[in-house]
Write a protein that holds these residues in place. Sequence first.
Motif, PDB file in Angstrom:
ATOM      1  N   SER A  63       0.606  -1.205  -0.034  1.00 31.40           N
ATOM      2  CA  SER A  63       0.191  -0.069   0.144  1.00 31.40           C
ATOM      3  C   SER A  63       1.057   1.016  -0.269  1.00 31.40           C
ATOM      4  N   GLU A  89      -5.914   7.143   4.370  1.00 25.26           N
ATOM      5  CA  GLU A  89      -5.703   6.292   4.183  1.00 25.26           C
ATOM      6  C   GLU A  89      -4.315   5.708   5.368  1.00 25.26           C
ATOM      7  N   ASP A  90      -3.517   6.934   5.085  1.00 19.11           N
ATOM      8  CA  ASP A  90      -2.583   6.909   5.152  1.00 19.11           C
ATOM      9  C   ASP A  90      -2.745   6.988   6.775  1.00 19.11           C
TER      10      ASP A  90
END
Length: 124
Positions: A63, A89-90
């Motif tokens: 990812s 999402e990080d």
Amino acid sequence: QPQLVESGGGLVQPGGSLTLPCATSEFAWGLYALGWFRQAPGKWREGAACMDSTGSTTVYVDSVKGRFTISRGNAKKTVYLRMDDLTPEDTAVYYCAADLWPSENCIQTDFAYWGEGTQVTVSS
């Protein structure tokens, strides 16, 4: 044993960049394999990027491949995580870790020494 201190976390907009340094006063810093891990709310801690003691071998979780870069500054006894093209999402607490043995798969059980983490929030 090495004491690890992360810094550089904060709020960043999607698409932005951030570099996290992790410093130590450990005398034998050059002998340690290093890693960056992260833990998002409600999720298990996962490996993001790891490297061996020489820096010749690096491992990235899928990812973050192509967006994150792990590097070390031996003179400054610091390991860095450069993060580009960040997404929500990080968002996570990011931890650095060290161990005298290399981690082939960048998993947390391979590392004995940990920092306390720094929060990264990606949001507009």
